[in-house]
Each structure stands twice: as C-alpha cells, then as structure tokens.
Scaffold this active site. Structure first.
Site, short mmCIF file in Angstrom:
data_model
loop_
_atom_site.label_atom_id
_atom_site.label_comp_id
_atom_site.label_asym_id
_atom_site.label_seq_id
_atom_site.Cartn_x
_atom_site.Cartn_y
_atom_site.Cartn_z
N VAL A 100 -31.46 8.44 -13.71
CA VAL A 100 -31.60 9.89 -13.64
C VAL A 100 -32.39 10.50 -14.80
CG1 VAL A 100 -29.49 10.56 -14.87
CG2 VAL A 100 -30.24 11.90 -12.89
N TYR A 101 -32.65 9.72 -15.86
CA TYR A 101 -33.41 10.27 -17.01
C TYR A 101 -34.89 10.39 -16.64
CZ TYR A 101 -29.40 8.64 -19.89
OH TYR A 101 -28.16 8.41 -20.42
N SER A 102 -35.56 11.54 -16.88
CA SER A 102 -34.97 12.75 -17.39
C SER A 102 -35.24 13.87 -16.39
CB SER A 102 -35.55 13.08 -18.75
OG SER A 102 -36.98 12.90 -18.69
#
Length: 314
Positions: free
Chosen positions: A52-54
């Site tokens: 999920v970054y970023s």
C-alpha cells in the site's frame, strides 16, 4: 558488524530495519536508491515495505515503494544479500483484506513489483476480523510451501487474535508467525507493552516496532518554538503538548550527551534493549539521516540508562 545481527525465524537481520514508506512519497527514485545504497553499504540488510505504500501521496496509486525497491534490486543484482519484508491486507486502492484470494493475488502483485520470486518476511498488515484465522494462515502456509514466502508475521493485531493465530498454526503444524510489527516507542508504550508483548514473548516472536521515532519527535528536532518543515511535523509536535514528551526529550538529551550520540540513536537503542525487540524500524528520506539510525547497532545503553528512559516515558 555481522556479529550483532538478530534472528527472526530463520532470517538473520541487521539491528536497524530500514522503512520504505518514504520511497515514492517524500523520496523520489533517485533519492531512494541513494538511501538504499548507503544503508546496504553500511552493513544493513533488512528492508521493510508494504503493498500500500505510498497510496496516501497525491497522484500515487499504491505500490510505489515496492516498485522502487524492485528496480533497485534489479539494478544492483543483490537480491540474495538483503531481507525484504512486505505486507498484505491494507490493499490498493481499497482495503484488500485477508481472504485466501486476497492473499493469493496480493503476493503475486508484490512479487511482480519487487521483481523477485520470493518475499523473506510477509506480514498481514491489518487484521481482518471477517476472515477466520484458519483461512488466512492456510493461505500463507501455501505460499511458504510454494517458496514464495520464507517467513510470516503480523502487524496491527490484538493480543487475543494473535494468540488464536499462533495456537492454530501450532495445532495444525503449519507456518506460524515469527514476528510482530507493533506501534511502539518511548512516547507510545501502551500500544505494545502488556498483553500483546506478553503473547509475543510467550511464543518467541521477534518485534520490529514501527513509528520507532514517533514520526520524528524522538530525533529531538521538534522543540518548543522550533519551526520544522516536514510532512510529519504536525503529528510529531503533538508530543510537546504532553507532560511525557518534554520529559522524555530531557532524558534523551542527557544520555545522548554522555555517549556523544544523536538523540535518535538513543531512542532506538532503548527500543532495541526491550524484551522481544529484534530491530526497530525507521525510515530515512535522505542519506544524511541514515548515520544516526544505523548507529543503533553499536550503541549499548547501561541498565541505569535504560531505566532512566523507561521512568521518563512512564
């Protein structure tokens, strides 16, 4: 420096985990490559990211950090020299959750972005209470059996659910969490200490605390009246409003002066001295920020110094 490496399951890791949350956010690809090169050049080998970054950065889709790390691994040809940790569950762009299908598709997406055939340490990023532990653990066990994942771990999970997961793995002889990534630092102790840390200790889990420097507050750069330009300044400055924050800074100042060390190094060293902690997790946006973080490998606080910080942070 290899003699102070720590064990996480079958993995051997440097005592500072390098956070990849800034890659593709406050650090572009060139800056990220420079930080990764400097970290590895100083003996580091433990790189932490998530699918999920970023996603929170304007214009980002999620996966930027993994993509940058994958490009770096390909450019340097050093995949076997580093331990790569990533996570599943937070999802892109919506929470993916921990269903068997979500884990199966999640790992393939991460492997593609990381440009590798295996992930060394794979975390369930957030617990998903809609999924029974047997479903996600069986899915993770399959990845271990396929060689796509070496070890599994958990982040953002309650003590009860962690115990349930560990007991299920033991009872069924399948892959078992070897690590936990809790929110834990000198100004946030109740986020880990107590039941959660007790379960981790009872099962021999290694902790890799995130927010180890409290969004930069524990670097000492946030002081009353200081004007700091940072993406995380608001969050860090909140600690100045508490009684604990300034008290912790005063103790850190004192011990840092005694060692001729940076305040951030002392804050990380306190964490490293805590039961179960294998390696605090911290990120660097620039190469200049790295030495203070890496120095945790060589700074050993006395029992009295650890106690002084524990007392100040109570």
């Amino acid at each position: 420096m290899a003699d102070n490496f720590r064990k996480i399951g079958n993995l051997s890791v440097h005592p500072l985990a390098l956070g990849g949350n800034v890659f593709g956010w406050t650090a572009d690809e060139a800056q990220s490559f420079a930080v990764l090169d400097a970290y590895v050049g100083a003996g580091g080998n433990f790189i932490d990211t998530a699918d999920v970054y970023s996603v929170w950065a304007p214009g980002n889709q999620g996966g930027e950090s993994e993509t940058i790390i994958g490009n770096w691994l390909a450019a340097r040809g050093n995949r076997d020299d580093v331990v790569i940790a990533t996570k599943v569950g937070a999802g892109i762009p919506e929470p993916r959750g921990l269903s068997a299908d979500a884990i199966k598709s999640g790992v393939e997406d991460s492997l593609r972005r990381l440009r590798t055939d295996h992930i060394d340490l794979y975390y369930t990023h957030y617990d998903d209470l809609s999924v029974p532990v047997e479903e996600f653990l069986t899915a993770l066990d399959a990845l271990v059996k396929e060689g796509k994942v070496r070890e599994i771990a958990a982040s953002n999970i309650t003590a009860d659910r962690l115990a349930e997961a560990l007991n299920f793995s033991e009872a069924n002889g399948i892959a078992k969490y070897v690590a936990i990534q809790p929110h834990y630092n000198l100004v946030s102790r109740d986020t880990y200490e107590g039941e959660l840390a007790d379960v981790a200790a009872a099962h021999g889990l290694a902790a890799v605390p995130y927010y180890a420097l409290a969004s930069g507050f524990l670097t000492g750069k946030y002081r009353p009246g200081a004007d700091v330009d940072s993406a995380r300044a608001g969050k860090a400055a909140e600690h100045l409003e508490t009684e604990r924050g300034p008290r912790v800074l005063a103790a850190l100042d004192e011990i840092a002066a005694a060692h001729g060390a940076e305040i951030a190094t002392v804050a990380l060293a306190w964490l490293a001295a805590q039961p179960t902690v294998a390696a605090p997790l911290a990120s660097a946006r620039t190469v200049e920020q790295l030495p203070a973080l890496l120095a945790v490998a060589d700074l050993h606080l006395s029992e009295a110094e650890v106690a002084r910080l524990t007392e100040a942070s109570a």
